[in-house]
Enzyme design. Sequence first.
Site, PDB file in Angstrom:
ATOM      1  N   ASP A  29       0.875  -1.178   0.000  1.00  0.00           N
ATOM      2  CA  ASP A  29       0.000   0.000   0.000  1.00  0.00           C
ATOM      3  C   ASP A  29       0.911   1.227   0.000  1.00  0.00           C
ATOM      4  O   ASP A  29       1.832   1.323   0.817  1.00  0.00           O
ATOM      5  CB  ASP A  29      -0.879  -0.030   1.253  1.00  0.00           C
ATOM      6  CG  ASP A  29      -1.981   1.011   1.241  1.00  0.00           C
ATOM      7  OD1 ASP A  29      -1.686   2.187   0.930  1.00  0.00           O
ATOM      8  OD2 ASP A  29      -3.120   0.657   1.561  1.00  0.00           O
ATOM      9  N   ILE A  30       0.684   2.170  -0.907  1.00  0.00           N
ATOM     10  CA  ILE A  30       1.558   3.351  -0.980  1.00  0.00           C
ATOM     11  C   ILE A  30       1.177   4.428   0.034  1.00  0.00           C
ATOM     12  O   ILE A  30       1.862   5.437   0.147  1.00  0.00           O
ATOM     13  CB  ILE A  30       1.632   3.945  -2.404  1.00  0.00           C
ATOM     14  CG1 ILE A  30       0.263   4.397  -2.885  1.00  0.00           C
ATOM     15  CG2 ILE A  30       2.288   2.974  -3.364  1.00  0.00           C
ATOM     16  CD1 ILE A  30       0.321   5.278  -4.123  1.00  0.00           C
ATOM     17  N   GLU A  88     -12.381   2.378  -0.992  1.00  0.00           N
ATOM     18  CA  GLU A  88     -11.430   3.252  -1.675  1.00  0.00           C
ATOM     19  C   GLU A  88     -11.335   2.985  -3.169  1.00  0.00           C
ATOM     20  O   GLU A  88     -11.254   3.906  -3.968  1.00  0.00           O
ATOM     21  CB  GLU A  88     -10.014   3.110  -1.067  1.00  0.00           C
ATOM     22  CG  GLU A  88      -9.954   3.190   0.433  1.00  0.00           C
ATOM     23  CD  GLU A  88     -10.140   1.833   1.113  1.00  0.00           C
ATOM     24  OE1 GLU A  88     -10.237   0.793   0.428  1.00  0.00           O
ATOM     25  OE2 GLU A  88     -10.224   1.817   2.341  1.00  0.00           O
ATOM     26  N   HIS A  93     -10.102  -5.937  -2.291  1.00  0.00           N
ATOM     27  CA  HIS A  93      -8.743  -5.930  -1.776  1.00  0.00           C
ATOM     28  C   HIS A  93      -8.731  -6.220  -0.284  1.00  0.00           C
ATOM     29  O   HIS A  93      -9.560  -5.746   0.458  1.00  0.00           O
ATOM     30  CB  HIS A  93      -7.993  -4.641  -2.101  1.00  0.00           C
ATOM     31  CG  HIS A  93      -8.674  -3.363  -1.715  1.00  0.00           C
ATOM     32  ND1 HIS A  93      -9.805  -2.892  -2.342  1.00  0.00           N
ATOM     33  CD2 HIS A  93      -8.378  -2.448  -0.769  1.00  0.00           C
ATOM     34  CE1 HIS A  93     -10.172  -1.744  -1.812  1.00  0.00           C
ATOM     35  NE2 HIS A  93      -9.319  -1.451  -0.829  1.00  0.00           N
ATOM     36  N   HIS A  95      -6.507  -5.941   3.091  1.00  0.00           N
ATOM     37  CA  HIS A  95      -5.393  -5.235   3.717  1.00  0.00           C
ATOM     38  C   HIS A  95      -4.720  -6.177   4.714  1.00  0.00           C
ATOM     39  O   HIS A  95      -5.398  -6.743   5.577  1.00  0.00           O
ATOM     40  CB  HIS A  95      -5.897  -4.014   4.507  1.00  0.00           C
ATOM     41  CG  HIS A  95      -6.472  -2.920   3.687  1.00  0.00           C
ATOM     42  ND1 HIS A  95      -5.726  -1.851   3.255  1.00  0.00           N
ATOM     43  CD2 HIS A  95      -7.734  -2.709   3.226  1.00  0.00           C
ATOM     44  CE1 HIS A  95      -6.505  -1.024   2.564  1.00  0.00           C
ATOM     45  NE2 HIS A  95      -7.726  -1.528   2.535  1.00  0.00           N
TER      46      HIS A  95
END
Length: 130
Positions: A29-30, A88, A93, A95
């Site tokens: 994750d950026i 988002e 996805h 996490h």
Amino acid sequence: MPTLFTKIIQGEIPCFKIAEDDNYFAFLDINPNAVGHTLCIPKKEVDKIMDLDEATYLGLMAFSRKVGKALEATVPCQRVGITVIGLEVPHVHVHLIPLNGMGDATFQHKVSMSKEEFETIAAKIRSAIE
């Protein structure tokens, strides 16, 4: 129109890749909650996790577990948390977040990392995958 994550899978947008197989993809994750915060996604573009077919859902969980175990072996933490929120980006996805306290899981506190730090931690996690 392809999602941001589909563009990452296709190499149109760069990422710090952790793992990939025929059906799933993992990358850092950026905008991480903690060093090593990783996203695991199916390559199949589906918006909501409950809309995945059972085989894809179970495969994503198995893939996420494999990546999570490597993350746990690489990043000092009390445990690796797993969460699915999905607001988002309209692409399922998971996490995987190294946790040392509840604040690491709130998405309100972020860590700042340089490109070199992202590259280093990605390489360490990749090397720990069985």
